[in-house]
Design an enzyme around this catalytic site. Structure first.
Site, PDB file in Angstrom:
ATOM      1  N   LYS A  82       0.857  -1.185   0.000  1.00  0.00           N
ATOM      2  CA  LYS A  82       0.000   0.000   0.000  1.00  0.00           C
ATOM      3  C   LYS A  82       0.892   1.233   0.000  1.00  0.00           C
ATOM      4  O   LYS A  82       2.031   1.193   0.447  1.00  0.00           O
ATOM      5  CB  LYS A  82      -0.873   0.025   1.264  1.00  0.00           C
ATOM      6  N   GLY A 179     -21.065   6.934   3.042  1.00  0.00           N
ATOM      7  CA  GLY A 179     -20.071   7.257   2.018  1.00  0.00           C
ATOM      8  C   GLY A 179     -20.602   6.958   0.630  1.00  0.00           C
ATOM      9  O   GLY A 179     -20.963   5.816   0.322  1.00  0.00           O
ATOM     10  N   GLY A 181     -18.874   7.663  -2.303  1.00  0.00           N
ATOM     11  CA  GLY A 181     -17.755   7.889  -3.218  1.00  0.00           C
ATOM     12  C   GLY A 181     -17.807   6.881  -4.352  1.00  0.00           C
ATOM     13  O   GLY A 181     -18.878   6.397  -4.734  1.00  0.00           O
ATOM     14  N   VAL A 183     -17.057   3.732  -4.530  1.00  0.00           N
ATOM     15  CA  VAL A 183     -17.661   2.440  -4.205  1.00  0.00           C
ATOM     16  C   VAL A 183     -19.083   2.606  -3.694  1.00  0.00           C
ATOM     17  O   VAL A 183     -20.010   1.920  -4.143  1.00  0.00           O
ATOM     18  CB  VAL A 183     -16.815   1.696  -3.136  1.00  0.00           C
TER      19      VAL A 183
END
Ligand code: NAD
Length: 377
Positions: A82, A179, A181, A183
């Site tokens: 990551k 959320g 966003g 996804v």
């Protein structure tokens, strides 16, 4: 917060940590490679205004480790990596992503990067212009990765509903999506297409308006979503949202979503279990993009969404059933499964390396013998 870098890396068995800076663009980033025993380390880059470098580093390490867990559970020939870019107003974004991508190129295929919070198709395209190892969001790439992630989260929710009630029965379900966003928006659309009632929150009013307009999602104020009575609470924003305060408010039977590390700690997962809430661990269901990206880059195929759903549903079902049989929180069951499978991978990799070393030694003995030198020389 204070982080003992080397002790943490050793304890969590990280392979490598790289700090990246570029004065011209203002880039400050970390790249962590957690595991390459079964293939390259794979994981997107998060761009975020962290409160401190320590917060950024600790997020990077947690996320890289979670990528290994996803790879292991999805049985992919890859491990976890990551990166985080420390966002700030002075950052020259396009140039910074370019500089970052050039550093990714230097890993020469040991690390593949892609989208995450703050890194959407535009940023990924900036990177893909400078490295072969970023998921290209254009027609030459693996396809929309957030769609694959949403498909996995959707599959996980379906499995949890079937487990509790014997059927998904979408038209009678209420799902709260935190959320909206890349996804969360897709997921809300999938749920609405099945006629589920969807209530959702986002800090960005434009994203709320779009989901309301496109799918008929009911928008609620951020911060109020936890106390809404629902079948499923789906976290798709930031991690750490299941802390003491929000757990007390939660009025859901299932928690399943794409947000990485939504539990403030494993103990918070224990408390969900004790309260009779079925928590489907993030790293079991949010690997859709990873499955798609890895199979595209390493095996040259674009895995269809229904195959991704089936793969993730099977993994989620196995963890939920084991958790039920042992009356042990699913997050603990999944963590144990990852630890066991990872240890087996690493043992296999080191014996293969031992075997390879032995073969090399044997070959060089042979060569040495051919060239007339004693192998012992
Ligand atoms: P994104 O940045 O596109 O969306 C996150 C959204 O959450 C934003 O719209 C933001 O405004 C909103 N948000 C932030 N804090 C909030 C709060 N307190 N309340 C309500 N909304 C809030 O990110 P994304 O790509 O959609 O990813 C969402 C989550 O899923 C992240 O945790 C990410 O790590 C994880 N994830 C994403 C992918 C992927 O394919 N994009 C893959 C695996 C995991």
């Amino acid at each position: 917060m204070s982080i003992q870098i080397l002790s943490t890396l050793a304890r969590e068995q990280f392979e490598e940590l790289v700090a990246v800076t570029d004065e011209a663009t203002g880039l400050r980033a970390f790249v962590a490679l957690h595991d390459t025993s079964a293939g390259p380390a794979v994981g997107g880059v998060r761009r975020y205004e962290y409160a401190s470098e320590e917060a950024a580093l600790s997020d990077c390490l947690r996320l890289a480790r979670a990528m290994t867990a996803k790879c292991v559970l999805a049985d992919l020939p890859a491990g976890g990596g990551k990166a985080v870019i420390l966002d700030e107003p002075e950052l020259d974004r396009e140039a910074a992503y370019g500089a970052f991508a050039r550093r990714v190129e230097q890993f020469d295929g040991r690390y593949y990067t892609g989208p995450d919070v703050g890194t959407g198709p535009m940023e990924t395209a900036w990177m893909a212009a400078h490295t072969r190892f970023a998921a290209d969001p254009g027609p030459a790439g693996p396809g929309l990765l957030s769609q694959a992630t949403a498909a996995g989260a959707f599959a996980g929710i379906g499995v949890a509903l079937e487990h509790l009630d014997g059927a998904t029965d979408w038209g009678r379900r209420t799902v709260v999506v935190q959320g909206l966003g890349q996804v969360g928006h897709e997921l809300a659309g999938r749920l609405r297409a099945q006629d589920a009632r969807v209530l959702a929150s986002d800090l960005d009013p434009e994203r709320c308006a779009r989901a309301e307009r496109e799918f008929g999602v009911e928008i609620v104020e951020p911060g109020t979503e936890f106390q809404i009575p629902c079948d499923v609470f789906s976290p798709n924003a930031m991690g750490g949202v299941f802390h003491d305060l929000n757990l007390r408010k939660l009025d859901a039977r299932i928690v399943a979503g794409a947000a990485n590390n939504p539990l403030a700690s494993l103990e918070h997962g224990d408390r969900l279990h004790e309260a009779g809430v079925l928590y489907v661990p993030d790293f079991v269901v949010n690997s859709g993009a990873l499955v798609r990206g890895v199979l595209f880059h390493l095996e040259g195929r674009r895995e269809p969404l229904d195959a991704i759903e089936a793969r993730i549903a099977a993994g989620a079902r196995a963890i939920i059933e084991r958790s039920d049989a042992e009356d042990r929180p699913p997050a603990r069951v999944a963590e144990r499964e990852v630890a066991e499978r990872l240890a087996a991978r690493r043992t296999a990799a080191s014996s293969a390396a031992g075997g390879a070393a032995a073969t090399t030694a044997a070959n060089s003995s042979e060569r040495d013998a051919v060239f007339g030198r004693s192998p012992e020389a």
